[in-house]
Design an enzyme around this catalytic site. Structure first.
Site, mmCIF file in Angstrom:
data_model
loop_
_atom_site.group_PDB
_atom_site.id
_atom_site.type_symbol
_atom_site.label_atom_id
_atom_site.label_comp_id
_atom_site.label_asym_id
_atom_site.label_seq_id
_atom_site.Cartn_x
_atom_site.Cartn_y
_atom_site.Cartn_z
ATOM 1 N N GLU A 15 0.867 -1.230 0.155
ATOM 2 C CA GLU A 15 0.027 0.229 -0.097
ATOM 3 C C GLU A 15 0.967 1.331 0.025
ATOM 4 O OE1 GLU A 15 -2.204 1.944 3.708
ATOM 5 O OE2 GLU A 15 -1.419 -0.126 4.276
ATOM 6 N N ASP A 88 -0.216 -1.609 6.250
ATOM 7 C CA ASP A 88 0.042 -1.220 7.364
ATOM 8 C C ASP A 88 -0.675 -1.712 8.656
ATOM 9 O OD1 ASP A 88 1.714 0.664 6.409
ATOM 10 O OD2 ASP A 88 0.441 2.268 6.423
ATOM 11 N N ASP A 90 -2.923 -1.026 10.945
ATOM 12 C CA ASP A 90 -3.795 0.102 11.585
ATOM 13 C C ASP A 90 -5.222 -0.156 10.518
ATOM 14 O OD1 ASP A 90 -3.372 1.159 8.743
ATOM 15 O OD2 ASP A 90 -2.746 3.072 9.401
ATOM 16 N N ASP A 92 -6.742 1.550 8.214
ATOM 17 C CA ASP A 92 -7.019 1.711 6.791
ATOM 18 C C ASP A 92 -5.857 0.296 6.110
ATOM 19 O OD1 ASP A 92 -8.107 4.103 6.335
ATOM 20 O OD2 ASP A 92 -6.218 5.200 6.279
#
Length: 224
Positions: A15, A88, A90, A92
């Site tokens: 990403e 990541d 997190d 997102d």
């Protein structure tokens, strides 16, 4: 990558350009290829078939994998036998993983059933103490590390994303086959991702409302 044998080749779907740049510099160019995604791919749950094939990120991914799609899908043409989703740690990142898993389950199911799809496990923490560096991949691992080395004079860095790691750190923790941790995606995982995505992103409001009501009290980190 320079290797021509698909069984030895890996494709990291990453990403963002920032993480993609670090991965490109940190990888082993012989057998590891990097595909950076510009943001999130299309939500295939709500899109018509023509919109799916018009989406630039999806068409780039289909081209990179080499198998084709739909009736033209041929797993023998797969260019990489390890497809590694690298996002990541997190909210997102979790969303991007779910989007990718849902797409692969819907349109390239055989890649999942044949065991070619993996999820990378980048570290959450870097701990430095007495000129030594340690990595922890969860809060539980961090606590165990502190029990082993002590908290005094330990410097802790929490990685908010892959882009915060330099190429050497990404290689050592996430890309090096000798040290990394990969989670192989099973069919049940893809089915669950597809199910959750149908509930949360589909057209039916009632299942979404029921899901939120059922799980609202479990939320520990809310990203608004």
């Amino acid at each position: 990558c320079s290797e021509n044998d698909p069984a030895k080749c890996e494709l990291f779907i990453v990403e963002g350009d920032s993480a993609g740049g670090s991965c490109k510099m940190g990888r082993n160019r012989n057998f590891q290829a990097i595909l950076p995604l510009k943001g999130k791919i299309l939500n295939v749950e709500k899109a018509r078939l023509n919109k799916v094939f018009e989406n630039e990120e999806i068409t780039i991914m289909i081209t990179a994998l080499g198998t084709g799609i739909g009736e033209e899908f041929d797993i023998k043409k797969l260019r990489y036998h390890r497809i590694i989703i690298t996002s990541d740690a997190d909210v997102d990142g979790a969303h991007i993983r779910t989007l990718l898993l849902t797409f692969l389950y819907r349109y390239m199911n055989q890649l999942v059933t044949a065991g070619h799809v993996f999820i990378a496990q980048p570290p959450l923490y870097k701990v430095s103490k007495n000129k030594k560096v340690y990595y922890a991949y969860s809060d539980a691992q961090l606590e165990k590390l502190f029990n082993d080395i002590g908290r005094d004079n330990a410097a802790v860095q929490r990685y908010k994303g892959l882009g915060e790691m330099n190429p050497q750190q990404l290689w050592e923790t996430t890309m090096d086959p000798e040290n990394r941790t990969l989670l192989q995606v099973r069919l049940e995982d893809a089915i669950e991702a597809d199910k959750i995505f149908t509930i949360l992103m589909g057209d039916q409001v009632e299942p979404r409302r029921e899901f939120i009501e059922q799980h609202a009290k479990e939320v520990a980190n809310l990203d608004i």
